[in-house]
Write an enzyme that holds these catalytic residues in place. Structure first.
Site, mmCIF file in Angstrom:
data_model
loop_
_atom_site.group_PDB
_atom_site.id
_atom_site.type_symbol
_atom_site.label_atom_id
_atom_site.label_comp_id
_atom_site.label_asym_id
_atom_site.label_seq_id
_atom_site.Cartn_x
_atom_site.Cartn_y
_atom_site.Cartn_z
ATOM 1 N N LYS A 288 0.831 -1.199 0.000
ATOM 2 C CA LYS A 288 0.000 0.000 0.000
ATOM 3 C C LYS A 288 0.869 1.253 0.000
ATOM 4 O O LYS A 288 2.032 1.254 0.375
ATOM 5 C CB LYS A 288 -0.922 0.008 1.232
ATOM 6 C CG LYS A 288 -1.853 -1.196 1.312
ATOM 7 C CD LYS A 288 -2.862 -1.188 0.186
ATOM 8 C CE LYS A 288 -3.831 -2.359 0.299
ATOM 9 N NZ LYS A 288 -3.757 -3.305 -0.800
ATOM 10 N N ASP A 289 0.196 2.305 -0.390
ATOM 11 C CA ASP A 289 0.718 3.630 -0.515
ATOM 12 C C ASP A 289 1.518 4.124 0.685
ATOM 13 O O ASP A 289 1.205 3.794 1.818
ATOM 14 C CB ASP A 289 -0.528 4.503 -0.668
ATOM 15 C CG ASP A 289 -0.267 5.868 -1.153
ATOM 16 O OD1 ASP A 289 0.892 6.246 -1.257
ATOM 17 O OD2 ASP A 289 -1.252 6.548 -1.430
#
Length: 656
Positions: A288-289
């Protein structure tokens, strides 16, 4: 494979002086103010002390390109910029970067007039919730630990002194000549001795304990049961103490990881340091980011929920919860997608423009382009290196990776490249790199080991995922260009000669069945030896584009098996699900505009917002399947170039 990390990007047209106040981003309060005492918590002060919050100016220099969610890490940046200097000089350096048109991103599907807004003015303006394979959206909403009679008491985590822990760790890793560590039992009771035995065995896998009397005092003696053989098990971290794990309990503890401003691999590295285990015992469905708040499921092999929950007392910018025991790990790519909550601040669009844009996103969707982060942030795009690999031009591969390049780069990389250009000496260039794990350092080490005449083997030292990233970047470059041509030539309708999927098989649309399909059914191939191509002008365009790059579309097998491209199919248009939006007014750019999972758990209400504020923000939510880029959805709404080059130049004044 899914889209990648989304870093700071400002989608903004020239603005008024009023906007300059936004440059003072107030740091978001950390999840936990400081590490607290406790065995796991005290393992890595350095890891705990990492400071994620930066000023907006610093953050934009370092992390300016947008990116989203990456399921197989192919899109991770090879290097980040950390150049100092004023905004003008940074913007000047970024003139050498790519724009969307450089990588084939040229078309829109909607007809509304574009408007501007600031994306990720605060990292908390971008929230990602993972959607599991069962369709459920991951949320952190429970800190409780499953009740288990076989869990050690809480005192296990605090009974050992700092000196004891240091000595035990050195013993565990065979860092000194000691064959055992003696821990004096100050309160000699059976209960106290039991806690110490449990603490050593659970916190330092591979060590055994026994009780001994020495000079009238009682000690717990820790030792390696099988010497270096036991250590090997610990170091691979694939077979933690079998006899200490209850048979009735699933081998994997699944939990929800809530993190702020840190990517998934960094987070797992921190967790592994605190827990004194190798990162490879963790599994997940997708990375994830970084510059965001993200919520995802993680699984870890034979670490108790109790021990994981203890980390909540000391970790900053992480929270762990929703614990459960299961018999299986997680696998990359087995998720259904991600749900995004995005705030675009200081928007300029009228209510009518915004309604048109969001209705179009919901009803039509957006072109499923590969986002800018797929192609790198420097003057040498990753697709150029991928093309050279496919051409079997290894001299060019080496040159593209190592040669000096204009634009924003870390100072030591600049010096390394200059040394390489001057001497072509791998050892001399390598000395300029304090960090040898970067791609440049890995290639130089390979050249040092295998010599300048064996570039293929030298390049092979780079991790496989990074090497494949280059050729996948080239595939993405071709796909983007071909899709733009397809939209320009035939518009937003299915036509004879297009490709659609029947199950997992691609078939051509015919005159007889064209009315059965819409643009949402149409797929386009990433070039490879196991795909077919459209039977209209775009099929010829594929051949022509590859031929211009000295590649034969009918022979995409490489003499090195890793670089043979089988190809794949990708939807031309993606229609997001669960789309909703709201325009809110606000005066203070520092206040959050929605509540997070952690806010809800801690009972923090949303700050009161004015009905007629100085600024307007667009709050939007939508769900996307794997391998799609949220920035491309936002690009369709705003109708603006999301490249670093464009955004940096647009925001030079704002950054000042």
């Amino acid at each position: 494979m899914e889209a990648v990390e989304m870093k700071s990007v400002s989608l903004k047209r020239p603005h008024s002086e009023d906007d300059e106040g936004n440059a003072e981003e107030i740091k978001r309060q950390k999840i936990s103010p400081q590490p607290k005492a406790g065995n796991d918590c005290e393992q890595s002060t350095e890891a705990a002390a990492e400071q994620p919050d930066k000023t907006l100016l610093e953050d934009t220099r370092n992390e300016i390109i947008s990116s989203e969610i990456n399921e197989d890490q192919e899109d991770e940046e090879l290097e980040d910029s950390d150049e100092d200097g004023d905004p003008e000089s940074f913007a000047d350096m970024m003139k050498h970067g790519l724009t969307e048109s450089d990588v084939g991103i040229t078309k829109f599907v909607s007809s509304h007039k574009g408007f501007s807004g600031i994306l990720k003015e605060r990292y908390s303006d971008f929230v990602v919730h993972e959607i599991g394979k069962d369709g459920r959206v991951s949320h952190l909403d429970d800190f409780s630990v499953p009740v288990d009679d076989e869990d050690p008491p809480e005192e296990t985590f605090t009974v050992l002194s700092e000196e004891d822990k240091q000595r035990l760790e050195e013993l565990q890793l065979l860092k000194n000549k000691e064959t055992s560590v003696a821990i004096e039992v100050m309160e000699d009771t059976k209960e106290k001795r039991t806690v110490i035995h449990q603490a050593v065995k659970s916190l330092f896998p591979g060590l055994e304990t026994k009780t001994e009397d020495r000079d009238g005092k009682r000690y717990i003696i820790a030792y390696h049961a099988a010497g270096k053989k036991a250590l090997a098990k610990v170091r691979t971290a694939t077979d933690p103490r079998k006899h200490s794990w209850p048979k009735s309990r699933g081998s994997y503890c699944h939990f929800i990881l809530y993190k702020e401003n840190k990517d998934t691999m960094d987070a797992i590295n921190v967790l592994s340091k605190f827990l004194r285990v190798k990162p490879n015992i963790f599994s997940y469905m997708g990375t994830k980011d970084k510059r965001a708040i993200t919520v995802q499921e993680i699984a870890v092999l034979r670490i108790t929920a109790q021990r994981l929950a203890h980390l909540n007392k000391c970790l900053m910018n992480f929270k762990l919860g929703n614990f459960s025991y299961k018999n299986h790990p997680l696998k990359l790519g087995e998720l259904q997608g991600n749900h995004f909550t995005v705030v675009l601040r200081n928007i300029t669009g009228t209510d009518e423009q915004i309604e048109q844009a969001m209705h179009s996103l919901r009803e039509i969707g957006f072109i499923n382009y590969y986002g800018m982060q797929r192609f790198g942030t420097t003057a040498v795009p990753t697709y150029q290196i991928g093309r050279a690999i496919l051409q079997n031009n290894w001299e060019e591969v080496m040159d593209l990776i190592l040669k000096p390049r204009p634009g924003a780069e870390k100072g030591y990389l600049v010096k390394c490249r200059e040394e390489w250009a001057k001497t072509k000496d791998p050892a001399a260039a390598l000395k300029k790199l304090p960090v040898k794990r970067c791609v440049e350092g890995q290639l130089l080490r390979g050249l040092l080991k295998y010599g300048m005449k064996n570039i293929i083997s030298a390049f092979g030292i780079i991790p496989r995922n990074n090497r494949l990233m280059y050729i996948h970047s080239y595939q993405s470059y071709v796909w983007n260009n071909m899709v733009s041509k397809r939209i320009e030539e035939y518009g937003l309708r299915a036509v004879p000669g297009d490709l659609v999927l029947k199950g997992a098989t691609a078939v051509h649309v015919t005159e007889g069945d064209v009315d059965n399909y819409t643009i949402h059914d149409v797929v386009m191939p990433l070039p490879g030896f196991d795909v077919i191509y459209p039977k209209h002008t775009i099929g010829d365009a594929y051949k022509a584009m590859l031929a211009a790059d000295s590649l034969d579309i009918s022979n995409m097998r490489h003499k090195i098996r890793d670089y043979s491209l089988s190809g794949a199919y990708r939807k031309v248009i993606i229609r997001p699900q669960n789309v909703s939006w709201e325009v809110v007014a606000y005066d203070d750019p520092r206040i959050p505009l929605f509540v997070t999972d952690l806010d809800k758990l801690e009972g923090k209400p949303l700050p009161a917002l004015p009905t007629d504020g100085k600024f307007r923000a667009l709050k939007m939510e939508f769900s996307l399947p794997p391998s799609t880029y949220a920035t491309m959805a936002i690009r369709e709404v705003l109708k603006m170039d999301t490249s670093i080059k464009n955004q940096t130049q647009l925001n030079t004044t704002w950054l000042r």
